[in-house]
Design a protein around this motif. Structure first.
Motif, mmCIF file in Angstrom:
data_model
loop_
_atom_site.group_PDB
_atom_site.id
_atom_site.type_symbol
_atom_site.label_atom_id
_atom_site.label_comp_id
_atom_site.label_asym_id
_atom_site.label_seq_id
_atom_site.Cartn_x
_atom_site.Cartn_y
_atom_site.Cartn_z
ATOM 1 N N ARG A 296 -0.748 -22.451 61.854
ATOM 2 C CA ARG A 296 -1.174 -21.443 62.380
ATOM 3 C C ARG A 296 -3.129 -20.830 60.999
ATOM 4 N N VAL A 297 -2.536 -21.540 59.707
ATOM 5 C CA VAL A 297 -3.326 -21.225 59.195
ATOM 6 C C VAL A 297 -5.179 -22.319 59.128
ATOM 7 N N SER A 298 -4.147 -23.915 59.319
ATOM 8 C CA SER A 298 -4.830 -24.470 59.747
ATOM 9 C C SER A 298 -6.475 -23.659 61.353
ATOM 10 N N ILE A 299 -5.744 -23.617 61.896
ATOM 11 C CA ILE A 299 -6.191 -23.366 63.577
ATOM 12 C C ILE A 299 -7.071 -21.906 62.970
ATOM 13 N N ALA A 300 -6.406 -21.042 62.563
ATOM 14 C CA ALA A 300 -7.461 -19.555 61.316
ATOM 15 C C ALA A 300 -8.748 -20.756 61.095
ATOM 16 N N ALA A 301 -8.342 -21.610 59.923
ATOM 17 C CA ALA A 301 -9.455 -21.847 59.044
ATOM 18 C C ALA A 301 -10.382 -22.576 59.857
ATOM 19 N N GLY A 302 -10.275 -24.012 60.302
ATOM 20 C CA GLY A 302 -10.893 -24.428 61.222
ATOM 21 C C GLY A 302 -11.805 -23.180 62.393
ATOM 22 N N SER A 303 -11.186 -22.566 63.160
ATOM 23 C CA SER A 303 -12.171 -21.414 64.175
ATOM 24 C C SER A 303 -13.264 -20.781 62.904
ATOM 25 N N ASN A 304 -12.848 -20.902 61.582
ATOM 26 C CA ASN A 304 -13.451 -19.629 61.386
ATOM 27 C C ASN A 304 -15.133 -21.023 60.518
ATOM 28 N N ASN A 305 -14.658 -22.090 60.721
ATOM 29 C CA ASN A 305 -15.952 -22.728 60.011
ATOM 30 C C ASN A 305 -16.345 -23.021 61.303
ATOM 31 N N VAL A 306 -16.203 -23.168 62.487
ATOM 32 C CA VAL A 306 -17.027 -23.237 63.450
ATOM 33 C C VAL A 306 -17.171 -21.840 63.778
ATOM 34 N N CYS A 307 -16.858 -20.728 63.305
ATOM 35 C CA CYS A 307 -17.706 -19.839 63.511
ATOM 36 C C CYS A 307 -19.035 -19.810 62.752
ATOM 37 N N LYS A 308 -19.049 -20.688 61.691
ATOM 38 C CA LYS A 308 -20.312 -20.837 60.905
ATOM 39 C C LYS A 308 -21.298 -21.251 61.466
ATOM 40 N N TRP A 407 -10.159 -14.390 67.260
ATOM 41 C CA TRP A 407 -10.219 -13.388 67.623
ATOM 42 C C TRP A 407 -12.407 -13.134 67.209
ATOM 43 N N ASN A 408 -12.571 -13.217 66.437
ATOM 44 C CA ASN A 408 -13.700 -13.153 65.929
ATOM 45 C C ASN A 408 -14.265 -14.171 66.017
ATOM 46 N N ALA A 409 -14.204 -15.456 65.667
ATOM 47 C CA ALA A 409 -14.894 -16.834 66.489
ATOM 48 C C ALA A 409 -15.104 -16.779 67.734
#
Lengths: 649, 649
Positions: A296-308, A407-409
């Motif tokens: 879960r942590v990885s998915i959050a981190a990964g999608s936050n970076n895609v968002c960047k 969700w934010n991503a």
């Protein structure tokens, strides 16, 4: 008639008050070495994006990348030290985060291989499994699956239908899919490349069900042919992530040796008896599932970076795309000394980034991405120590932040697409892929709505434990600590205080968010107590689902702000602190603004104060706008990864 | 181990209080014949969806469909009567709407061919152009382009760079792209199939610029090769709509005969003089552009129908997908007599549709789709009579409803994907295509943000005209009519009135929405007046962009509700009226709920009243939930169009 695009007004970078490289160092943090190593790798020519529309070709490409990543030793990072690994989940997540600047299919395929398949063996298995499987898993010689989700059951894992029946005579488990809906589905690597699967199934020993346990089951031979009794179907084309071969698996009475049960938390003995050190079946289940929280942590981190990446593309585009008006006559920018024209522009129209509506669409999400990044850093740091710390509190945080970040991503990448107009719709500008590939993040590794309910339930349980035996008056005192109490004592002033200094104060932001969270928690607890008088627990929770989700949101927003502020407090560079403070103000106030109906309904804000907050968000957007290009520069995304022509010089 | 899925609980359809076929008749309206004819066509085997991922194959397929649609005589519907057509835009839109249940690439390619290419010739050209081009356009023998948008200018059409210079010596126009950014882009049919283009260019006659006018320019020979001096580049793969061949075009001093100027509103005479019956260049431009308003209405109608498909898939899925809990112990449904289990279910878990959060995600959008549908019917009816009616008021409505409908479609289809979890991510379940293909609707035929600003500007201009010469006191009286005045006189009661009858009253909904719109209009007018004292008009509007957009939203929401209520008032079937009233209550209250911060800030609602509205939306969701399956049945979407396995029996 060269294919030129207008350049950036040089001022976009020159006017910046902080050093983007210093900010990048802060974002890279401890894991700068692995981040740089991964960037070095993914900027090689072999890593240029797959341009075809053919699914098989894309899968081939991603598999080849996986092998290259493994060859570079990245698969070994998570391995136990006894097997030559580094046992360093934080480092592995940093690698995955950096890979998310490149292709998300690659990230997910690696996540399946190392996080889920390797991770399940490492965390749920014992030495036999580690030695037998992990080295080949790390080198990507043995591709594996994580077969948990079934057609009939995704979120409700406890109700899986696949059975693993212990057969004394042969000392084996019989793995079976009794129905169509028992088929495993959306299983990464199952469509083509996987050879072995960690299979979650209802364990039956001597006619007794012991709940869901995990087993290692071979599914294909060395040539990639499904083994006898294994039926595999491809999940075929998906909305995104088409570089990952998802598939469905049914088992027709497949026998595996007893030793292939992942037996760290429970086992079947030589004499055929079920044993476990964890007595409660429910506690056992959650212990097993809980070990996988890293995903879960990885998915959050990964999608936050895609968002960047998406924000970088949209903000760079907005910083040189002009449309309507004449910049000579417009002063919508906060700094009066911004140039009204520049030699690179071929017209005097207004930059998209100078429109207040455009700022409103892109800049609060930019601030949010920073806030999430720091909250995740904190979470990743704790990941190493979860076995000893407050496990449930950590899982609650991880679940909530995963839901919030993904969700934010999804929302932000969609906004970025729209902000780039027709250019955003062209595949070459990459927003289509960024959106499609991360879209499923709100669903997998726990559906966000289900996770947020879990968050709320955990908060209510914790609350119940804490107030056990207290009188109502005590509860109130316990609940609203002194700071909140003070807030309410000053209420007549507080309600109306529109002073900018007050509204920008992080103490105010945090206090008001804590207040909202506590008030919703208290009201949920009361509602549940009333409701549980006449209903079973499930029904009582279900009828108050809206309120539960509101509680979870209030909690996550507060936690993220708290972590963001904590991170800022540790920064020693004054100009950096100032910039980050602006971002935290924008994050906090835009969250408060979007929840202002609640504050108004509960008499916390006067109407005038709420309107003042809206105006202040406008103003903060104008300020952050001046540093927007430098802020996305600080993400340090390689140009070859961004790839979008509209984002490059 | 058959591939079976759980069936619908039969009660989902039996419990319905209205006749879905009667509702379908109401939705089909006057245009039932063409709708049925189109459905008959698209359910033929040749219209089965293209399943490959190859872009060229998909384009071939869509072109073939276009020819079949033309052969069926649908292209002729819009043609002038003098050329054997029906000159019936409402009927053509109904055909396009119905085609939107099938493949949106087909809808857009037809829209380019008939709405834009054919439409521009018909509305901007005269008899010569009609006779020369329209019959071959109608039969799809001559595929055409509508070349307006340029690389440098999408929204700001008045600033196009392409030039059309009249050359007296040869009696021709020289069409030229002076720069890279003057290239036409995102032009449908330009990538491959188009032979002729309506080109928008700055007309220069005798060294004088007369603004943007339209010209017919051949771009390819009969073999599909670009003509000399024409440079064409493919826009390549896009996020969606890959069945449409979008492309870029540059013109290198292309000569066309003078007669090829579309000369209905302006012309160059035999003696080489520019003439126009419309004196003001700006009025001329807007007259020309305004004739194309039909495109906006069609896009809104098309994307609203795609939204119906998405809701049908998600609601049918939610009506038989069970997860968690036991329905035997849950009574979250509004009707106490719903069965607690049924023979078709293979477990006793809870249906997704019985979760309040799921209802909240899907049912207000369902109500919104109905509201938009009726508002569009009204708009389409007016389309025929726009030449005589209040043109600006019609354009304002069309722009606002286009923006509202397409934003709603994008958001709702995304929600539907998420509500179907992993199944929603599988391409075969069609939500991916529905989302991707309509995503661009928020951008093309006018970027939504730009359109909403146009709406707000029009409202302010109209307001300015009306109050001309009035004293401030008069303005107030004029502004808030008696009903609104009464509302405010009763304010102490009104603010706190939580009575359900009051909150459900459509009079209350409309009045409160009108009040919000009027109040924002008045405040925008005041703000603009202040701001215009020191700034030019463009800057004055730009700095208040957030408020302008808020005004436009308030206006559109009110207009849509008004049209929805008007339509309901004409229905004679009592059970249908009741159902539609529930939907209008849900639409209105969920809009009011999402704007409740405004009502609270302005002292219109007490906190308790706002909270009562939230609870009432919950309750309406529970009620509408009972008819949800029948409501989506009433859309009358053929199963072969839905195609999603999760939506079929």
């Amino acid at each position: 008639m060269e294919s030129i695009r207008p350049g950036y007004p040089p001022i976009e970078r020159k006017a910046t008050t902080f050093d983007p490289e210093a900010l990048q160092r802060l974002l890279d943090g401890d894991q700068v070495e692995i981040r740089d190593r991964v960037k070095q790798l993914i900027t090689q020519p072999e890593f240029r994006y797959y341009e075809g529309t053919d699914v098989e070709g894309y899968r081939d490409q991603v598999l080849q990348w996986v092998k290259q990543i493994a060859d570079a030793g990245i698969g070994r990072i998570g391995l136990p030290r006894s097997l030559g690994g580094e046992e360093n989940p934080a480092k592995f997540i940093a690698a995955a985060e950096t890979l998310a600047f490149h292709d998300f299919s690659l990230v997910i395929k690696l996540g399946v291989q190392y996080g889920l398949f390797g991770g399940s063996i490492q965390l749920l298995g014992t030495e036999y499994h580690h030695k037998k499987y992990l080295p080949d898993c790390a080198s990507a010689k043995l591709m594996g699956c994580f077969a948990m989700t079934e057609i009939g059951h995704g979120s409700n894992v406890q109700a899986l239908e696949t059975t693993a029946t212990y057969e004394k005579a042969t000392d084996t488990f019989v793995i079976n899919s009794p129905t169509y809906s028992a088929g495993k589905t959306f299983i990464g690597n199952a469509g083509r490349d996987g050879r072995v699967a960690t299979v979650f199934a209802q364990l039956e020993v001597n006619g007794q069900n012991h709940g869901v346990h995990a087993f290692l089951v071979p599914v294909r031979d060395d040539n990639g042919k499904a083994l006898p009794g294994i039926r595999i179907e491809d999940n075929d084309v998906k909305l995104g992530l088409n570089g990952v071969d998802n598939g469905q698996i049914w088992f027709d009475h497949i026998r595996i040796p007893r030793i292939e049960m992942l037996n760290r938390f429970a086992d079947v003995t030589d004499s055929g008896q079920y044993v476990s050190a964890i007595q409660s079946p429910s506690a056992r289940f959650f212990t097993m599932i809980g070990t996988l929280v890293g995903g879960r942590v990885s998915i959050a981190a990964g999608s936050n970076n895609v968002c960047k990446s998406a924000l970088t593309i949209a903000i760079r585009y907005a910083a040189r795309r002009r449309q309507f008006g004449s910049s000579a006559s417009v002063t919508v920018s906060a700094s009066e000394d911004r140039p009204t024209g520049d030699p690179h522009s071929h017209s005097l129209e207004t930059l998209l980034l100078d429109y207040p509506a455009h700022q409103r669409r892109l800049l609060p999400p930019l601030a949010t991405v920073f806030a999430i990044d720091f909250a995740l850093k904190h979470l990743i740091q704790q990941l190493g120590s979860t076995r000893t710390g407050d496990r449930r509190s950590f899982e609650t945080k991880a679940a909530g932040i995963k839901a919030f970040a993904t969700w934010n991503a999804t929302r932000t990448i969609q906004t970025c697409r729209e902000c780039c107009g027709g250019e955003g719709y062209i595949a070459a500008n990459r927003l289509a892929a960024l959106k499609a590939d991360t879209d499923i993040c709100t669903t997998f590794e726990g559906d966000n709505t289900v996770l947020m309910q879990l968050v709320a339930k955990n908060l209510l349980s914790k609350f119940k434990e804490k107030i056990k035996g207290m009188q109502p008056a005590q509860i109130g005192r316990f609940f609203f600590d002194q700071k909140l109490d003070a807030l309410f004592k000053q209420n007549p002033i507080f309600r109306r205080n529109e002073n900018e200094e007050h509204l920008l104060d992080s103490e105010f932001h945090l206090t008001i968010m804590q207040f909202r969270e506590s008030a919703i928690l208290l009201s949920c607890a009361q509602e549940f107590r009333e409701s549980a008088k006449t209903k079973d627990v499930f029904s009582a929770f279900t009828i108050m689902q809206r309120q539960m989700l509101e509680l979870a949101h209030a909690y996550v927003e507060r936690v993220i702000l708290e972590r963001f502020l904590e991170a800022i407090s540790k920064v020693n560079d004054h100009s950096l602190t100032k910039t980050l403070e602006h971002l935290s103000q924008l994050f906090a106030l835009s969250q408060i603004e979007s929840n202002r109906a609640w504050y108004l309904e509960h008499g916390v804000f006067s109407g005038a104060k709420a309107r003042a907050i809206t105006r202040l968000v406008d103003k903060l957007c104008r300020e952050v706008r001046n540093e927007a290009v430098a802020l996305v520069d600080s993400f340090g995304i390689p140009d070859s990864c961004l790839a979008a022509p509209i984002a490059l010089e």
